[in-house]
Design an enzyme around this catalytic site. Structure first.
Site, PDB file in Angstrom:
ATOM      1  N   GLU A  93      67.738 -68.934  70.541  1.00 27.01           N
ATOM      2  CA  GLU A  93      66.399 -68.074  70.614  1.00 27.01           C
ATOM      3  C   GLU A  93      66.984 -66.599  70.506  1.00 27.01           C
ATOM      4  OE1 GLU A  93      63.831 -67.569  70.164  1.00 27.01           O
ATOM      5  OE2 GLU A  93      62.559 -67.628  71.658  1.00 27.01           O
ATOM      6  N   ASP A  94      65.952 -65.878  70.093  1.00 27.22           N
ATOM      7  CA  ASP A  94      66.319 -64.439  69.645  1.00 27.22           C
ATOM      8  C   ASP A  94      66.523 -63.622  71.185  1.00 27.22           C
ATOM      9  OD1 ASP A  94      63.657 -64.595  70.130  1.00 27.22           O
ATOM     10  OD2 ASP A  94      63.135 -63.614  68.264  1.00 27.22           O
ATOM     11  N   ASP A  97      62.576 -62.974  77.350  1.00 27.38           N
ATOM     12  CA  ASP A  97      61.585 -61.792  77.984  1.00 27.38           C
ATOM     13  C   ASP A  97      60.833 -62.395  79.200  1.00 27.38           C
ATOM     14  OD1 ASP A  97      60.383 -59.352  78.251  1.00 27.38           O
ATOM     15  OD2 ASP A  97      58.968 -59.750  76.394  1.00 27.38           O
ATOM     16  N   PHE A 147      61.349 -52.619  73.500  1.00 28.47           N
ATOM     17  CA  PHE A 147      60.808 -53.492  72.440  1.00 28.47           C
ATOM     18  C   PHE A 147      61.735 -53.204  71.138  1.00 28.47           C
ATOM     19  CE2 PHE A 147      58.638 -55.061  68.951  1.00 28.47           C
ATOM     20  CZ  PHE A 147      58.088 -56.415  69.417  1.00 28.47           C
ATOM     21  N   ARG A 160      62.718 -57.533  60.293  1.00 29.05           N
ATOM     22  CA  ARG A 160      63.457 -58.598  60.526  1.00 29.05           C
ATOM     23  C   ARG A 160      64.901 -58.836  59.662  1.00 29.05           C
ATOM     24  NH1 ARG A 160      60.854 -62.721  63.362  1.00 29.05           N
ATOM     25  NH2 ARG A 160      58.779 -63.024  62.669  1.00 29.05           N
TER      26      ARG A 160
HETATM   27  P1  IMP Z   1      58.768 -64.683  76.235  1.00 27.91           P
HETATM   28  O1  IMP Z   1      57.988 -65.663  75.932  1.00 27.91           O
HETATM   29  O2  IMP Z   1      58.185 -63.465  77.020  1.00 27.91           O
HETATM   30  O3  IMP Z   1      60.183 -64.788  76.869  1.00 27.91           O
HETATM   31  O4  IMP Z   1      59.159 -63.883  74.949  1.00 27.91           O
HETATM   32  C1  IMP Z   1      60.126 -64.467  74.046  1.00 27.91           C
HETATM   33  C2  IMP Z   1      59.650 -64.137  72.637  1.00 27.91           C
HETATM   34  O5  IMP Z   1      58.812 -63.149  72.393  1.00 27.91           O
HETATM   35  C3  IMP Z   1      60.987 -64.311  71.708  1.00 27.91           C
HETATM   36  O6  IMP Z   1      60.860 -65.312  71.035  1.00 27.91           O
HETATM   37  C4  IMP Z   1      60.675 -62.962  70.834  1.00 27.91           C
HETATM   38  O7  IMP Z   1      60.260 -63.369  69.543  1.00 27.91           O
HETATM   39  C5  IMP Z   1      59.427 -62.194  71.402  1.00 27.91           C
HETATM   40  N1  IMP Z   1      59.906 -60.692  71.971  1.00 27.91           N
HETATM   41  C6  IMP Z   1      60.003 -60.741  73.112  1.00 27.91           C
HETATM   42  N2  IMP Z   1      60.595 -59.368  73.291  1.00 27.91           N
HETATM   43  C7  IMP Z   1      60.557 -58.956  71.917  1.00 27.91           C
HETATM   44  C8  IMP Z   1      61.146 -57.665  71.504  1.00 27.91           C
HETATM   45  O8  IMP Z   1      61.367 -56.630  71.993  1.00 27.91           O
HETATM   46  N3  IMP Z   1      61.047 -57.509  70.000  1.00 27.91           N
HETATM   47  C9  IMP Z   1      60.765 -58.457  69.425  1.00 27.91           C
HETATM   48  N4  IMP Z   1      60.287 -59.843  69.747  1.00 27.91           N
HETATM   49  C10 IMP Z   1      60.167 -59.740  70.981  1.00 27.91           C
HETATM   50 MG    MG Z   2      60.110 -65.367  68.768  1.00 23.41          MG
END
Ligand code: IMP
Ligand code: MG
Length: 169
Positions: A93-94, A97, A147, A160
């Site tokens: 995963e990238d 968060d 972000f 991207r």
């Molecule tokens: P989470 O569900 O809040 O943990 O968010 C994770 C997903 O949100 C990841 O798969 C990312 O694609 C996207 N995401 C969270 N933070 C960022 C950011 O700073 N830039 C771009 N995508 C983000």
């Molecule tokens: Mg994502």
């Protein structure tokens, strides 16, 4: 836009993680899963640095973000094509968060696809925003609550393609 993590620094860390995973898997058959689309660059860079003839790859896709905010509701928009029942999985995963995406995804994969094991590999971790507890096996970089875009990650589907990670102002 400001460069946040340089291409060289990313590549150095990616190689460290890939080599650690290489030792861990040996000649065991494993399946690497990319959570689309944000993890594509990290996924391919990790893979090309692992020396093994026993890796299969697959893709799954989730959606949760519009602009800079998570909707909190995670949808699986594309499912796996390989049968991973009883297989050892590396989920790539990238960003971690709030943790909602990975948490939902891991629970979904366990329940529906029933792999033998799942290891989690994330490029970036923003611990300050965590809402659910999750154990990650490999983390590229821990970052502040900013972000970021580039190296697979987007803002409204753009940026991207950047080879580095940048902060949007
Ligand atoms: P989470 O569900 O809040 O943990 O968010 C994770 C997903 O949100 C990841 O798969 C990312 O694609 C996207 N995401 C969270 N933070 C960022 C950011 O700073 N830039 C771009 N995508 C983000
Ligand atoms: Mg994502």
């Amino acid at each position: 836009m400001k460069v946040y993590i340089r291409e060289k620094e990313i590549q150095k860390r990616v190689i460290q993680i890939a080599k650690t995973i290489e030792k861990e898997i040996g000649s065991k058959e494993v399946v690497f899963i990319s959570n689309l689309k944000g993890s594509i660059m990290f996924f391919s860079d990790i893979l090309r640095n692992i020396n093994s003839n026993s890796i299969k790859i697959d893709f799954i896709a989730t959606e949760s973000y519009t602009g800079k905010e998570s909707s909190g509701e995670i949808k699986i928009v594309k499912d796996l094509s390989l049968d991973i029942y009883n297989k050892d999985i590396y989920l790539v995963e990238d960003i971690l968060d709030t943790g909602l995406t990975l948490n939902t995804l891991v629970n979904y994969i366990k329940e529906i696809h029933k792999p033998s094991s799942i290891k989690i590999v994330v490029l970036l971790d923003k611990p300050s925003r965590r809402r659910v507890n999750l154990n990650v096996d490999y983390t590229g970089f821990v970052i502040e609550d900013k972000f970021v875009v580039g190296y697979g990650m987007d803002y409204n589907e753009k940026y991207r393609n950047l080879p580095y990670i940048a902060v949007l102002d």
